[in-house]
Scaffold this motif. Structure first.
Motif, mmCIF file in Angstrom:
data_model
loop_
_atom_site.group_PDB
_atom_site.id
_atom_site.type_symbol
_atom_site.label_atom_id
_atom_site.label_comp_id
_atom_site.label_asym_id
_atom_site.label_seq_id
_atom_site.Cartn_x
_atom_site.Cartn_y
_atom_site.Cartn_z
ATOM 1 N N PRO A 58 0.828 -1.210 0.000
ATOM 2 C CA PRO A 58 0.000 0.000 0.000
ATOM 3 C C PRO A 58 0.856 1.251 0.000
ATOM 4 N N ARG A 59 0.389 2.225 -0.745
ATOM 5 C CA ARG A 59 1.132 3.477 -0.825
ATOM 6 C C ARG A 59 0.999 4.247 0.475
ATOM 7 N N PRO A 60 2.092 4.736 1.008
ATOM 8 C CA PRO A 60 1.997 5.544 2.234
ATOM 9 C C PRO A 60 1.288 6.852 1.951
ATOM 10 N N GLN A 61 0.307 7.148 2.814
ATOM 11 C CA GLN A 61 -0.447 8.379 2.622
ATOM 12 C C GLN A 61 0.354 9.569 3.138
ATOM 13 N N LYS A 62 0.432 10.572 2.308
ATOM 14 C CA LYS A 62 1.203 11.764 2.626
ATOM 15 C C LYS A 62 0.358 12.706 3.453
ATOM 16 N N LYS A 63 0.941 13.171 4.564
ATOM 17 C CA LYS A 63 0.221 14.092 5.422
ATOM 18 C C LYS A 63 0.049 15.436 4.729
ATOM 19 N N SER A 64 -1.103 16.015 4.998
ATOM 20 C CA SER A 64 -1.396 17.310 4.384
ATOM 21 C C SER A 64 -1.783 18.297 5.461
ATOM 22 N N ALA A 65 -1.451 19.529 5.216
ATOM 23 C CA ALA A 65 -1.792 20.565 6.193
ATOM 24 C C ALA A 65 -3.267 20.904 6.188
ATOM 25 N N GLY A 66 -3.984 20.558 5.110
ATOM 26 C CA GLY A 66 -5.406 20.813 5.036
ATOM 27 C C GLY A 66 -5.754 22.203 4.558
ATOM 28 N N ARG A 67 -4.767 23.099 4.379
ATOM 29 C CA ARG A 67 -4.998 24.455 3.903
ATOM 30 C C ARG A 67 -3.918 24.825 2.901
ATOM 31 N N ASP A 68 -4.147 25.963 2.230
ATOM 32 C CA ASP A 68 -3.140 26.499 1.329
ATOM 33 C C ASP A 68 -2.035 27.118 2.173
ATOM 34 N N LEU A 69 -0.949 26.359 2.364
ATOM 35 C CA LEU A 69 0.094 26.793 3.288
ATOM 36 C C LEU A 69 0.764 28.082 2.808
ATOM 37 N N GLY A 70 0.987 28.235 1.501
ATOM 38 C CA GLY A 70 1.608 29.449 0.988
ATOM 39 C C GLY A 70 0.767 30.680 1.261
ATOM 40 N N ALA A 71 -0.539 30.568 0.991
ATOM 41 C CA ALA A 71 -1.431 31.704 1.258
ATOM 42 C C ALA A 71 -1.497 32.015 2.741
ATOM 43 N N ALA A 72 -1.506 30.960 3.571
ATOM 44 C CA ALA A 72 -1.577 31.170 5.014
ATOM 45 C C ALA A 72 -0.344 31.920 5.525
ATOM 46 N N ILE A 73 0.837 31.536 5.031
ATOM 47 C CA ILE A 73 2.067 32.209 5.464
ATOM 48 C C ILE A 73 2.080 33.654 4.987
ATOM 49 N N GLY A 74 1.682 33.881 3.736
ATOM 50 C CA GLY A 74 1.668 35.242 3.206
ATOM 51 C C GLY A 74 0.722 36.153 3.969
ATOM 52 N N VAL A 75 -0.489 35.664 4.239
ATOM 53 C CA VAL A 75 -1.455 36.473 4.985
ATOM 54 C C VAL A 75 -0.971 36.717 6.405
ATOM 55 N N GLY A 76 -0.388 35.689 7.015
ATOM 56 C CA GLY A 76 0.117 35.855 8.377
ATOM 57 C C GLY A 76 1.218 36.894 8.467
#
Length: 379
Positions: A104-122
């Motif tokens: 089985p392919r290992p499932q890649k963890k995801s942040a669940g949000r647009d990390l680039g947009a979140a960092i820029g807005v922050g």
């Protein structure tokens, strides 16, 4: 043939036809049973049958019982008890052990949000806050008031959309902004007076509409007034001290560092759920990360940013911030789960709404204000 069933053993040396004709109950004559051709046919193996009611009764009746694997009344059973009937086909056959199975392919963890947009807005919000904080204090008070009004708008809108609760926004927005200003000008006394007047305004404003739902509407309005603007007034009260900008900066840094530590450690090492019924994404490992990061940041901030502060005070401050920020985050998660929504708004790309950024800050503000007053005074 004799009178016994076909499964009975034959008499020694006899395979020919009977001189007295076919016995009563014997199998009918035919090509397969012709006595003249019996010597030319190869006899089938005889398997003794077990009588159901005793052999003597069957022999007396002379009933010809067909026996052998093809004529058994019960399903064929091999001598090996583990063997299956020849016609049985397994419904779910096990995979062959010698055939390599795909991993089985290992499932890649995801942040669940647009990390680039979140960092820029922050980063953008951080620049605005720091600039207003150290240039003119009154400008920062205005930033707090605007955030409070937008947060109240998001909260009341979601309550109306999801639950049909119509908390009056106009008295909440006016009273919330006045509450922040009163806290900055008059301190805790001014904040409490403004809170009481805002609650009264909510009760009176709602009287202009039909009485149905009055109780739930005003209850939600008073809750919103306490949850958003009243807790935010403690940030304004921190600002009144001589080193007020550094106190507010310490408050913001510790809360952000706590959230960052919880996210980083929980994303990488999180296994055990902290509160799965409220927020499935939070883990106990993430909470430990929040505590460690916040305590380290607290020691540094109290030692180098706060007048007369000490590193050990920063350790206690960081521990308290990690606890209050986590509880605040869980509290808003509880509200959003009850409303059946993921975010309070969409104003900030990658973050959600204003309330989604205030969830940790609001309950942490009175904790930091109180501990700083205890440690170094109101200044």
């Amino acid at each position: 043939m004799n009178d016994s069933s076909w499964g009975a053993p034959p008499q020694a040396g006899y395979w020919g036809p009977s001189d007295q004709g076919p016995a009563r109950g014997a199998a009918p004559a035919g090509p397969a049973y012709d006595a003249h051709n019996a010597q030319h046919t190869r006899p089938m193996p005889i398997v003794p049958d077990v009588p159901e009611h005793g052999g003597d009764q069957d022999d007396d009746r002379g009933a010809a019982r067909l026996s052998g694997p093809l004529f058994r009344d019960e399903p064929f059973r091999d001598e090996n008890p583990s063997a299956q009937p020849y016609a049985a086909v397994p419904q779910n056959p096990e995979p062959m052990s010698d055939v390599p199975q795909p991993e089985p392919r290992p499932q890649k963890k995801s942040a669940g949000r647009d990390l680039g947009a979140a960092i820029g807005v922050g980063l953008g919000l951080g620049v605005v806050i720091v600039a207003s904080l150290f240039v003119v204090k009154a400008v920062f008070v205005g930033v707090i008031a605007v955030a409070v009004v937008v947060g109240l708008w998001e909260l009341t809108k979601r309550l109306d959309e999801r639950k049909g609760i119509k908390a009056p926004l106009v008295p909440l927005a006016l009273g919330g902004a006045a509450m922040v200003v009163a806290g900055y000008v008059r301190g805790a006394e001014g904040a409490w007076v403004a809170m009481a007047l805002t609650a009264l305004a909510v009760l009176v404003w709602r009287m202009t509409e039909p009485p149905e739902g009055y109780l739930k509407d005003v209850t939600a309005g008073v809750f919103a007034a306490f949850y958003v603007p009243f807790l935010a007034t403690f940030v304004a009260m921190m600002l009144t001290a001589q080193d007020g900008p550094w106190r507010v900066l310490t408050f913001l840094l510790l809360t952000v560092v706590s959230d960052t530590g919880a996210y980083a450690v929980g994303w990488r090492f999180g296994r055990k759920k902290l509160a799965p019924r409220i927020s499935p994404g939070k883990t106990r490992e993430g909470l430990l990360g929040a505590v460690a990061f916040a305590m380290a940041a607290g020691a540094l901030c109290m030692q180098f940013l706060i007048d007369d502060g000490s590193w050990w005070q920063g350790l206690l401050l960081g521990l308290a911030v990690a606890a209050s920020a986590t509880l605040g985050d869980l509290g808003e998660s509880m509200i959003k789960r009850d409303l059946g929504i993921k975010d309070m708004g969409t104003l900030l790309p990658g973050h959600g709404g204003i309330m989604d950024r205030l969830d940790s800050l609001l309950p942490t503000a009175p904790v930091v204000w109180l501990l700083l007053v205890i440690f170094v005074g109101s200044g």
